[in-house]
Motif scaffolding. Structure first.
Motif, mmCIF file in Angstrom:
data_model
loop_
_atom_site.group_PDB
_atom_site.id
_atom_site.type_symbol
_atom_site.label_atom_id
_atom_site.label_comp_id
_atom_site.label_asym_id
_atom_site.label_seq_id
_atom_site.Cartn_x
_atom_site.Cartn_y
_atom_site.Cartn_z
ATOM 1 N N ASP A 65 0.977 -1.152 0.095
ATOM 2 C CA ASP A 65 -0.118 -0.284 0.185
ATOM 3 C C ASP A 65 1.150 1.375 -0.244
ATOM 4 O O ASP A 65 2.098 1.096 0.348
ATOM 5 C CB ASP A 65 -1.140 0.177 1.436
ATOM 6 C CG ASP A 65 -1.960 -0.717 0.946
ATOM 7 O OD1 ASP A 65 -2.426 -1.449 0.284
ATOM 8 O OD2 ASP A 65 -1.981 -1.658 2.215
ATOM 9 N N PHE A 114 1.157 5.512 0.332
ATOM 10 C CA PHE A 114 0.447 6.213 2.133
ATOM 11 C C PHE A 114 1.540 7.898 1.280
ATOM 12 O O PHE A 114 2.422 7.985 0.713
ATOM 13 C CB PHE A 114 1.053 6.250 3.329
ATOM 14 C CG PHE A 114 0.409 4.881 3.781
ATOM 15 C CD1 PHE A 114 -0.636 4.554 4.412
ATOM 16 C CD2 PHE A 114 0.638 3.436 3.587
ATOM 17 C CE1 PHE A 114 -1.449 3.375 4.813
ATOM 18 C CE2 PHE A 114 0.653 2.595 3.874
ATOM 19 C CZ PHE A 114 -0.798 2.001 4.410
ATOM 20 N N LEU A 138 2.955 8.439 10.437
ATOM 21 C CA LEU A 138 2.392 6.536 10.047
ATOM 22 C C LEU A 138 1.826 5.360 11.510
ATOM 23 O O LEU A 138 0.612 5.031 11.138
ATOM 24 C CB LEU A 138 2.998 6.029 9.329
ATOM 25 C CG LEU A 138 3.565 6.592 7.816
ATOM 26 C CD1 LEU A 138 4.363 5.389 6.980
ATOM 27 C CD2 LEU A 138 2.379 7.130 6.946
ATOM 28 N N GLN A 144 -0.987 6.111 12.787
ATOM 29 C CA GLN A 144 -2.396 6.224 11.480
ATOM 30 C C GLN A 144 -2.197 4.645 11.302
ATOM 31 O O GLN A 144 -3.945 4.997 11.050
ATOM 32 C CB GLN A 144 -2.088 7.255 9.862
ATOM 33 C CG GLN A 144 -2.059 8.759 10.289
ATOM 34 C CD GLN A 144 -1.674 9.233 8.934
ATOM 35 O OE1 GLN A 144 -1.621 8.872 8.208
ATOM 36 N NE2 GLN A 144 -1.016 10.691 9.524
ATOM 37 N N ILE A 145 -1.910 3.983 10.976
ATOM 38 C CA ILE A 145 -1.938 2.641 10.509
ATOM 39 C C ILE A 145 -1.724 1.570 11.526
ATOM 40 O O ILE A 145 -1.004 1.772 12.679
ATOM 41 C CB ILE A 145 -1.066 2.269 8.964
ATOM 42 C CG1 ILE A 145 -0.093 2.158 9.198
ATOM 43 C CG2 ILE A 145 -2.062 3.784 8.312
ATOM 44 C CD1 ILE A 145 0.942 1.962 8.586
ATOM 45 N N ASP A 146 -1.945 0.193 11.540
ATOM 46 C CA ASP A 146 -1.407 -1.242 11.710
ATOM 47 C C ASP A 146 -0.501 -1.641 11.020
ATOM 48 O O ASP A 146 -0.329 -2.152 9.926
ATOM 49 C CB ASP A 146 -3.081 -1.406 12.495
ATOM 50 C CG ASP A 146 -2.386 -3.006 13.158
ATOM 51 O OD1 ASP A 146 -1.095 -3.209 13.747
ATOM 52 O OD2 ASP A 146 -3.811 -3.577 13.559
ATOM 53 N N THR A 201 -0.871 -4.604 8.946
ATOM 54 C CA THR A 201 -0.957 -5.207 8.019
ATOM 55 C C THR A 201 0.390 -5.891 7.244
ATOM 56 O O THR A 201 0.065 -6.299 6.080
ATOM 57 C CB THR A 201 -1.654 -4.815 7.401
ATOM 58 O OG1 THR A 201 -2.404 -4.374 8.081
ATOM 59 C CG2 THR A 201 -1.858 -4.714 5.858
#
Length: 477
Positions: A73, A75, A104, A107-109, A112
């Motif tokens: 992904d 970002f 980051l 904002q994200i886990d 993943t």
């Protein structure tokens, strides 16, 4: 995963259609770099054509069992300080990278992106190991819009904002202020590996993830998908990414005269070399030993669509299929070194396979130049510890060469001009490889004839441009 970063005070190409300042670049949401993780499937894999994911899927023969599937992904983050503030506060590039990771992390886990455990080279378990599998940071522009040799630009460069793209996150421009090897995220549950050291002191594979830093994306790397380098390769976002990922797969650079994902400067194709494909176990050659016999009939399909290749032994060394890949020597086939001729059929079916000319549109399936370069090639490959090279055996023969004069060509002064001397098969060089000189000029080492599609040759008192000869035989498509 990839994070794209810019500065609010960046003035380089502010309205770039690929990446306008203050906005996410086009690659964040369109899947043109990596297949998004949301599309993960244990059965089907359908990457966007001509994406980085597509490249490695095609190079690995789209094998259900052994093919390389890359999901990722993208970002976007605008750095919270201007470059002037970075300069005033003595912030280094490593400090800035750590700040971006922290943004980051809120904002994200990262779980993943922690799906694999690397036990040793080419041996992995599908299970998290607490280290992010691949983390790439991309800086839009750092200093290219600033006046050279000024205190402002020089100060930023001294803090690491002038380095080139490379594997690993850590730049470590200031001694004593090194970035930690493992940068924690997810409240310490996981880490990002910041170095590039695939082998430990004992010679065995380190079970860590991978990271890459890419600098001055629009200016140095090219940004646009059709940014053309002087040797005819479309550089930019694609070429740079597959090259840096290739380091994590193979190791160090290799000298090459046509195909390689890890060439220093002289490769004229995106596609991996046959030697690299064999090293990764993605193709299996028909092997002919010096003491063996040549089969009466051998059928070679296109290298990148069938995996066919003929390996002819030059010296009685290690079989390239039986290499202990858990040791550093595994990168170079054996501790003694190995030398092979590979016979390869290049019908230019893959969009990543071309040797001369420029495609009118990146990824086009056909062009006059590609059609003219279809055919059968023989490449010479020599792999030793710390040294790997290949070149195409030219039908023009191998010669001794001399460089006792320079000329000004292509806007460059002191460009070496070569004079071809006597022909010799034993220790001569073709004009598609790097020619070692007794007195290296401003190249700082062996002068690579094949940096450009043409080279300069001394004829009748004049420096004449000559085309590199690479094809040994041409067959109809």
């Amino acid at each position: 995963m990839v994070v794209f970063v810019d500065f609010a005070d960046d003035t380089y190409a502010p309205n770039s259609p690929e990446w306008p300042i203050g906005q996410a670049p086009i690659w964040v949401n369109n899947g043109s770099l990596f297949t998004p993780t949301a599309q993960y499937s244990e059965v089907a894999f359908n990457p966007e054509p001509r994406s980085v994911s597509d490249y490695f899927w095609q190079m690995s023969q789209k094998s259900f069992d052994d093919g390389l599937r890359i999901y990722g992904d993208c970002f976007y983050v605008q750095f919270p300080k201007t470059r002037q503030q970075v300069f005033d506060q003595n912030i280094t590039i490593d400090d800035a990278t750590t700040t971006v990771v922290g943004i980051l992390d809120n904002q994200i886990d990262f779980a993943t992106y922690d799906r694999w455990t690397s036990r040793e080279r080419f041996q992995h378990n599908y299970a998290p190991d607490g280290v992010v599998d691949l983390f790439v940071i991309v800086w839009r522009n750092l200093v290219k819009d600033l006046v050279a040799n000024t205190p402002f630009r020089s100060g930023l460069e001294a803090r690491g904002f002038g380095v080139k793209s490379a594997v690993g996150l850590a730049v470590n421009p200031v001694p004593g202020n090194e970035m930690p090897r493992l940068l924690p995220v997810d409240n310490g549950a996981r880490s990002i590996y910041t170095e590039w050291a695939p082998y430990a002191a004992n010679g065995f594979w380190q079970p860590y993830g991978a990271s890459i830093h890419m600098m001055n994306w629009l200016s140095d790397i090219g940004g646009a998908l059709v940014h053309t380098r002087s040797n005819g390769i479309y550089d930019g976002v694609f070429r740079e990414l597959i090259h840096e990922i290739g380091h994590h797969l193979h190791g160090h650079h290799r000298q090459s005269g046509a195909w390689s994902v890890l060439s220093v400067s002289d490769s004229r194709s995106y596609a991996m070399s046959a030697a690299e494909l064999i090293d990764l176990g993605w193709i299996e050659p028909v092997i002919i030993r010096k003491s063996g016999t040549v089969p009466e009939n051998i059928q070679l399909g296109d290298l990148y669509t069938t995996g066919d290749v003929l390996a002819i032994e030059v010296e009685s060394l290690t079989n390239p299929l039986n290499v202990d890949k858990s040791t550093p020597e595994g990168l170079y086939n054996s501790s003694e070194g190995s030398k092979w001729y590979f016979v390869e059929n290049h019908q230019m079916i893959s969009p990543y396979d071309f040797t001369i000319g420029r495609l009118p549109v990146w990824g086009s399936s056909e062009s006059t130049a590609r059609g003219a370069s279809r055919g059968l090639y023989i490449t010479y490959n020599e792999d030793q510890i710390g040294f790997a090279r290949q070149h195409v055996q030219s039908a023009s023969g191998e010669f001794m060469w001399n460089n006792d004069r320079n000329a000004t060509f292509w806007g460059r002064s002191n460009f070496p001009v070569f004079e071809r001397l006597e022909q010799t098969r034993s220790d001569g060089s073709t004009h598609s490889e790097q020619i070692p000189l007794a007195t290296p000029r401003d190249f700082g080492g062996p002068v690579p004839l094949s940096v450009f599609p043409v080279y300069l040759m001394w004829q009748g008192g004049t420096a004449v441009e000559k085309q590199l000869s690479r094809r040994i035989a041409r067959r109809p498509p």
